[in-house]
Write a protein that holds these residues in place. Sequence first.
Motif, PDB file in Angstrom:
ATOM      1  N   ALA A  83       0.843  -1.192   0.000  1.00  0.00           N
ATOM      2  CA  ALA A  83       0.000   0.000   0.000  1.00  0.00           C
ATOM      3  C   ALA A  83       0.882   1.246   0.000  1.00  0.00           C
ATOM      4  O   ALA A  83       2.015   1.229   0.484  1.00  0.00           O
ATOM      5  CB  ALA A  83      -0.924   0.008   1.215  1.00  0.00           C
ATOM      6  N   ASN A  84       0.344   2.326  -0.564  1.00  0.00           N
ATOM      7  CA  ASN A  84       1.017   3.615  -0.574  1.00  0.00           C
ATOM      8  C   ASN A  84       0.225   4.597   0.280  1.00  0.00           C
ATOM      9  O   ASN A  84      -1.012   4.615   0.237  1.00  0.00           O
ATOM     10  CB  ASN A  84       1.141   4.164  -1.996  1.00  0.00           C
ATOM     11  CG  ASN A  84       2.051   3.320  -2.859  1.00  0.00           C
ATOM     12  OD1 ASN A  84       3.055   2.802  -2.382  1.00  0.00           O
ATOM     13  ND2 ASN A  84       1.717   3.178  -4.129  1.00  0.00           N
ATOM     14  N   TYR A  85       0.938   5.432   1.027  1.00  0.00           N
ATOM     15  CA  TYR A  85       0.313   6.431   1.877  1.00  0.00           C
ATOM     16  C   TYR A  85       0.966   7.777   1.620  1.00  0.00           C
ATOM     17  O   TYR A  85       2.128   7.843   1.204  1.00  0.00           O
ATOM     18  CB  TYR A  85       0.471   6.062   3.355  1.00  0.00           C
ATOM     19  CG  TYR A  85      -0.184   4.745   3.716  1.00  0.00           C
ATOM     20  CD1 TYR A  85      -1.496   4.687   4.163  1.00  0.00           C
ATOM     21  CD2 TYR A  85       0.520   3.543   3.577  1.00  0.00           C
ATOM     22  CE1 TYR A  85      -2.101   3.478   4.494  1.00  0.00           C
ATOM     23  CE2 TYR A  85      -0.068   2.328   3.893  1.00  0.00           C
ATOM     24  CZ  TYR A  85      -1.375   2.307   4.348  1.00  0.00           C
ATOM     25  OH  TYR A  85      -1.965   1.102   4.654  1.00  0.00           O
ATOM     26  N   LYS A  86       0.221   8.860   1.889  1.00  0.00           N
ATOM     27  CA  LYS A  86       0.757  10.189   1.644  1.00  0.00           C
ATOM     28  C   LYS A  86       0.352  11.124   2.781  1.00  0.00           C
ATOM     29  O   LYS A  86      -0.826  11.207   3.138  1.00  0.00           O
ATOM     30  CB  LYS A  86       0.243  10.737   0.313  1.00  0.00           C
ATOM     31  CG  LYS A  86       0.947  12.012  -0.161  1.00  0.00           C
ATOM     32  CD  LYS A  86       0.485  12.376  -1.561  1.00  0.00           C
ATOM     33  CE  LYS A  86       1.272  13.564  -2.107  1.00  0.00           C
ATOM     34  NZ  LYS A  86       0.824  13.922  -3.473  1.00  0.00           N
ATOM     35  N   ILE A  87       1.356  11.800   3.357  1.00  0.00           N
ATOM     36  CA  ILE A  87       1.098  12.822   4.363  1.00  0.00           C
ATOM     37  C   ILE A  87       0.948  14.145   3.625  1.00  0.00           C
ATOM     38  O   ILE A  87       1.911  14.682   3.077  1.00  0.00           O
ATOM     39  CB  ILE A  87       2.248  12.883   5.386  1.00  0.00           C
ATOM     40  CG1 ILE A  87       2.352  11.545   6.137  1.00  0.00           C
ATOM     41  CG2 ILE A  87       2.049  14.033   6.372  1.00  0.00           C
ATOM     42  CD1 ILE A  87       3.528  11.462   7.087  1.00  0.00           C
TER      43      ILE A  87
END
Length: 223
Positions: A7-11
């Motif tokens: 999975a990819n996450y972004k702040i």
Amino acid sequence: TTLLRNANYKITSDYNGIFKFDGYDGDIATRVYVDAQWTIPATFQFQNGIEIIVMNNAKINASGTMTFIRNSMLTIMEKGEVNADDVSFTNGAPAALRNWGTLAVTNTMILHSGATLYNEGTIEFNLPSNFSLENNGEIYGKELIANSNAVATNNNIMRFTTISLTNTTFNNACSLEATNSFYANGATFNFTQGYLKAPTMEFVNGTVNLSNGSMLDATTSIY
């Protein structure tokens, strides 16, 4: 928040805190993109299988120690910035750190055996007194600047385009190379089976101790 595998996450906005990530065996499959300012309030470990990517104009400010376990990775883009008290990289593949931006470490940075640092940006070694760098892996970069009573210990490979050291203690037990120029002022070098190579070497007001077959190799001049 618990991060998942694959999975990819972004702040995307300023964040003060941490996350939960258990890590897993195998290649990196979880990525966190930092696109704002992320403040890590305490010592934090990044477990195997995760990559932290600091985007352009983004920043990480970390208190305590940032530890990257096994193949976890820190990538800093050209206009990205990471400020930390201490950073530690364990065995990394293909690289524990890939830096095109700025990494500023206040106290200590350690690369354990097998870790690799790839640097095309700025790593600020011209830091406060008692700063120390221990390299047991591989460091490649454009410029190494160290001063203010810094202590550097190299047990594997360090290669930079230019090296400039002022009031620094450098313990070298393996391969240190400046492909363009090397300058030292008021520095103390302790070589134990160590190797220093550069086209030109300039030593001013310092001490060089060579033992156990250590060598200085200058293709043009030493003065």
